[in-house]
Scaffold this motif. Structure first.
Motif, PDB file in Angstrom:
ATOM      1  N   GLU A   1       0.863  -1.179   0.000  1.00  0.00           N
ATOM      2  CA  GLU A   1       0.000   0.000   0.000  1.00  0.00           C
ATOM      3  C   GLU A   1       0.899   1.229   0.000  1.00  0.00           C
ATOM      4  N   PHE A   2       0.542   2.247  -0.796  1.00  0.00           N
ATOM      5  CA  PHE A   2       1.400   3.420  -0.868  1.00  0.00           C
ATOM      6  C   PHE A   2       0.582   4.653  -1.189  1.00  0.00           C
ATOM      7  N   SER A   3       1.180   5.807  -0.975  1.00  0.00           N
ATOM      8  CA  SER A   3       0.610   7.077  -1.405  1.00  0.00           C
ATOM      9  C   SER A   3       1.537   7.699  -2.435  1.00  0.00           C
ATOM     10  N   GLY A   4       1.013   8.624  -3.216  1.00  0.00           N
ATOM     11  CA  GLY A   4       1.816   9.266  -4.246  1.00  0.00           C
ATOM     12  C   GLY A   4       1.905   8.445  -5.511  1.00  0.00           C
ATOM     13  N   GLU A   5       3.021   8.587  -6.238  1.00  0.00           N
ATOM     14  CA  GLU A   5       3.214   7.936  -7.530  1.00  0.00           C
ATOM     15  C   GLU A   5       4.368   6.935  -7.461  1.00  0.00           C
ATOM     16  N   ILE A   6       4.388   5.986  -8.395  1.00  0.00           N
ATOM     17  CA  ILE A   6       5.486   5.035  -8.538  1.00  0.00           C
ATOM     18  C   ILE A   6       6.507   5.608  -9.516  1.00  0.00           C
ATOM     19  N   THR A   7       7.784   5.526  -9.163  1.00  0.00           N
ATOM     20  CA  THR A   7       8.854   5.981 -10.061  1.00  0.00           C
ATOM     21  C   THR A   7       9.952   4.920 -10.118  1.00  0.00           C
ATOM     22  N   ASN A   8      10.763   4.998 -11.143  1.00  0.00           N
ATOM     23  CA  ASN A   8      11.965   4.159 -11.289  1.00  0.00           C
ATOM     24  C   ASN A   8      11.664   2.663 -11.133  1.00  0.00           C
ATOM     25  N   PHE A   9      10.581   2.223 -11.753  1.00  0.00           N
ATOM     26  CA  PHE A   9      10.209   0.806 -11.658  1.00  0.00           C
ATOM     27  C   PHE A   9      11.112  -0.034 -12.556  1.00  0.00           C
ATOM     28  N   GLN A  10      11.655  -1.109 -11.994  1.00  0.00           N
ATOM     29  CA  GLN A  10      12.479  -2.046 -12.753  1.00  0.00           C
ATOM     30  C   GLN A  10      12.061  -3.464 -12.410  1.00  0.00           C
ATOM     31  N   LEU A  11      12.061  -4.322 -13.428  1.00  0.00           N
ATOM     32  CA  LEU A  11      11.660  -5.714 -13.246  1.00  0.00           C
ATOM     33  C   LEU A  11      12.553  -6.592 -14.103  1.00  0.00           C
ATOM     34  N   VAL A  12      13.074  -7.636 -13.529  1.00  0.00           N
ATOM     35  CA  VAL A  12      13.843  -8.639 -14.265  1.00  0.00           C
ATOM     36  C   VAL A  12      13.196  -9.983 -13.977  1.00  0.00           C
ATOM     37  N   GLY A  13      12.605 -10.588 -14.977  1.00  0.00           N
ATOM     38  CA  GLY A  13      11.876 -11.833 -14.803  1.00  0.00           C
ATOM     39  C   GLY A  13      10.478 -11.702 -15.368  1.00  0.00           C
ATOM     40  N   ASN A  14       9.574 -12.546 -14.896  1.00  0.00           N
ATOM     41  CA  ASN A  14       8.212 -12.598 -15.419  1.00  0.00           C
ATOM     42  C   ASN A  14       7.223 -12.501 -14.265  1.00  0.00           C
ATOM     43  N   ALA A  15       6.382 -11.478 -14.293  1.00  0.00           N
ATOM     44  CA  ALA A  15       5.391 -11.293 -13.235  1.00  0.00           C
ATOM     45  C   ALA A  15       4.231 -10.468 -13.754  1.00  0.00           C
ATOM     46  N   ASP A  16       3.074 -10.639 -13.139  1.00  0.00           N
ATOM     47  CA  ASP A  16       1.940  -9.755 -13.369  1.00  0.00           C
ATOM     48  C   ASP A  16       2.096  -8.557 -12.440  1.00  0.00           C
ATOM     49  N   ILE A  17       2.053  -7.351 -13.003  1.00  0.00           N
ATOM     50  CA  ILE A  17       2.140  -6.140 -12.193  1.00  0.00           C
ATOM     51  C   ILE A  17       0.796  -5.436 -12.269  1.00  0.00           C
ATOM     52  N   ASP A  18       0.141  -5.292 -11.135  1.00  0.00           N
ATOM     53  CA  ASP A  18      -1.155  -4.626 -11.089  1.00  0.00           C
ATOM     54  C   ASP A  18      -1.069  -3.449 -10.122  1.00  0.00           C
ATOM     55  N   VAL A  19      -1.438  -2.270 -10.620  1.00  0.00           N
ATOM     56  CA  VAL A  19      -1.421  -1.057  -9.822  1.00  0.00           C
ATOM     57  C   VAL A  19      -2.838  -0.507  -9.762  1.00  0.00           C
ATOM     58  N   GLU A  20      -3.312  -0.261  -8.556  1.00  0.00           N
ATOM     59  CA  GLU A  20      -4.663   0.277  -8.383  1.00  0.00           C
ATOM     60  C   GLU A  20      -4.570   1.515  -7.506  1.00  0.00           C
ATOM     61  N   TYR A  21      -5.059   2.634  -8.032  1.00  0.00           N
ATOM     62  CA  TYR A  21      -5.041   3.874  -7.278  1.00  0.00           C
ATOM     63  C   TYR A  21      -6.394   4.144  -6.628  1.00  0.00           C
ATOM     64  N   ASP A  22      -6.337   4.691  -5.436  1.00  0.00           N
ATOM     65  CA  ASP A  22      -7.542   5.176  -4.751  1.00  0.00           C
ATOM     66  C   ASP A  22      -8.518   4.046  -4.490  1.00  0.00           C
ATOM     67  N   VAL A  23      -8.082   3.009  -3.787  1.00  0.00           N
ATOM     68  CA  VAL A  23      -8.930   1.844  -3.571  1.00  0.00           C
ATOM     69  C   VAL A  23      -9.756   1.945  -2.303  1.00  0.00           C
TER      70      VAL A  23
END
Length: 442
Positions: free
Chosen positions: A419-441
């Motif tokens: 859980e976080f506030s604000g924005e995501i920056t500098n995202f890096q991923l090595v491998g295989n994954a589902d990335i799901d981002v939900e704002y204001d839940v």
């Protein structure tokens, strides 16, 4: 039964790659890849008879999913998946329908049983790829997860980010979804969203019912999107117009935990410019999150049950056979409302705002899930946020390390969530994954 991974024929994902993504070069195409489970075993033969021109309205196929198994059917251009009863009553059985194509139809589908998994998944994920093409979802019964009401989890119908054409959803009964009954705002995503710019296609929801879903009942977010003659009750947000300009016509929304009509969101500039026009619609509360709500309630909500909407299936068998309910309401919705119902609406109007809106802040109201379940090898990730961040116990995950506003971690066939506030920056991923981002839940 073995689980197989199924991707698009060219290995691409459903979502467009993000513009300006900080993903490393080796995995930039994997950042939003969604994995789907291959259809294997005896169910394949049954499905072969139902993907095509469809069956007679009185007849339907029945597919029984074994305990612990998950099956997926995929539609190609011009295909129809219809008249199927899907039995997921065995423990941890699940079934996915995937239509990432043009001119497809999903009709007369009934899910029997509870969705046991608490992972972030979609019963139906769809998009219309081309601007001059169409998609139709009609007469679907899905009762979601009655033992899980914590976001994130199952979504009834998820309209993917790349949706460009015209999609109509009608006569569906979708309840008990921890992540929206219908999640239709992805096509409105801006270029700053981690999924990249959406395709902008409209989503029209007609003659349908939603109840007891977290985040939202029906969520839309593109110009031309419309919710018409629908009933939504007991959801976090009844109708959520997230981006652009949507319309709500002749609907009843009641007993929402946050608000019946919600417009916009504080975390995206585009969402702050959202608009919704309300016509001949009855509801008890609204929440304008810096956006514009045009119109006002036409009175106390009159309809709260699925049987109040003509054409909504009331059982999986009714959905699969193509039969439909007949509304017990008069044309003007004039059935009397009980005192208890009126009191519930009054309470919602007086106190229905989200907790994070009381002081104008969004305190860790956003969620990111990195899900590498079923992947081979390790998946490493790192990112920063512009606000606060903490672990959320999604599936008990506590993998990554938090250092101030920075996070890094390595997963091997598992997941992590924050859980976080604000924005995501500098995202890096090595491998295989589902990335799901939900704002204001919340």
């Amino acid at each position: 039964m073995a689980r197989d991974t199924v991707l698009d024929d060219d290995g691409s994902s459903d979502r467009k790659p993000p513009e300006g993504s900080q993903a490393t070069k080796s995995n930039s195409g994997l950042l939003h890849r969604r994995r789907y489970l291959g259809l294997v075993g005896s169910a394949a033969a049954a499905l072969a008879t139902t993907v095509g021109t469809g069956a007679a309205a009185e007849d339907y196929e029945e597919i029984t999913v074994a305990a612990g198994d998950s099956q997926t059917v995929r539609l190609s251009d011009g295909e129809t998946f219809s008249n199927v009863l899907i039995d997921i009553t065995e423990p941890n059985a699940s079934f996915h329908i995937r239509a990432i194509a043009d001119d497809w139809e999903i009709r007369n589908i009934g899910f029997r049983g509870n969705w046991d998994s608490t992972e972030k998944e979609n019963a139906i994920i769809c998009q219309v790829n081309s601007a001059n093409a169409t998609g139709l979802i009609e007469n679907v019964y899905f009762m979601g997860s009655e033992n899980d009401d914590t976001y994130p989890g199952i979504t009834g119908i998820n309209v993917a980010n790349g949706h460009t054409g015209d999609l109509e959803i009608r006569n569906v009964n979708i309840q008990n979804c921890p992540d929206n009954s219908i999640y239709g705002s992805n096509p409105g995503d801006s270029s700053t969203h981690p999924s990249g710019s959406g395709g902008g296609g409209p989503v029209v929801i007609k003659d349908s019912y939603a109840r007891n879903s977290r985040a939202g009942g029906f969520r839309v977010g593109t110009d031309g999107s419309r919710v018409e003659n629908c009933v939504i009750t007991e959801c976090d947000k009844g109708i959520w117009s997230y981006y652009e300009h949507a319309e709500v016509v002749d609907s009843d929304i009641s007993n929402s935990h946050h608000a019946d009509i919600v417009c916009g969101a504080p975390d995206w500039q585009k969402a702050q410019n959202a608009e919704i026009t309300v016509t001949d619609t009855r509801y008890g509360s609204e929440n304008n999150r810096g956006a514009a709500i045009h119109g006002s309630s036409a009175g106390t909500p009159q309809r709260t049950e699925p049987g109040d909407v003509d054409g909504v299936p009331l059982s999986p068998e009714e959905a699969a056979s193509g039969s439909s309910s007949t509304s017990t309401q008069t044309a003007d919705g004039s059935d009397d409302t009980t005192d208890d119902e009126n009191e519930g609406e009054e309470g919602n109007e007086n106190g229905g705002d989200d907790d994070d809106d009381q002081d104008g802040s969004a305190d860790r109201s956003n969620v990111i899930v990195i899900n590498a379940n079923g992947s081979n090898g390790e998946t490493s990730f790192s990112f920063e946020v512009t606000g606060d961040i903490e672990h959320t116990p999604y599936l008990g995950s506590q993998v990554g390390t938090i250092d101030g506003s920075a996070v890094e971690g390595t997963i091997e066939s598992g997941c992590d969530a924050y859980e976080f506030s604000g924005e995501i920056t500098n995202f890096q991923l090595v491998g295989n994954a589902d990335i799901d981002v939900e704002y204001d839940v919340r």
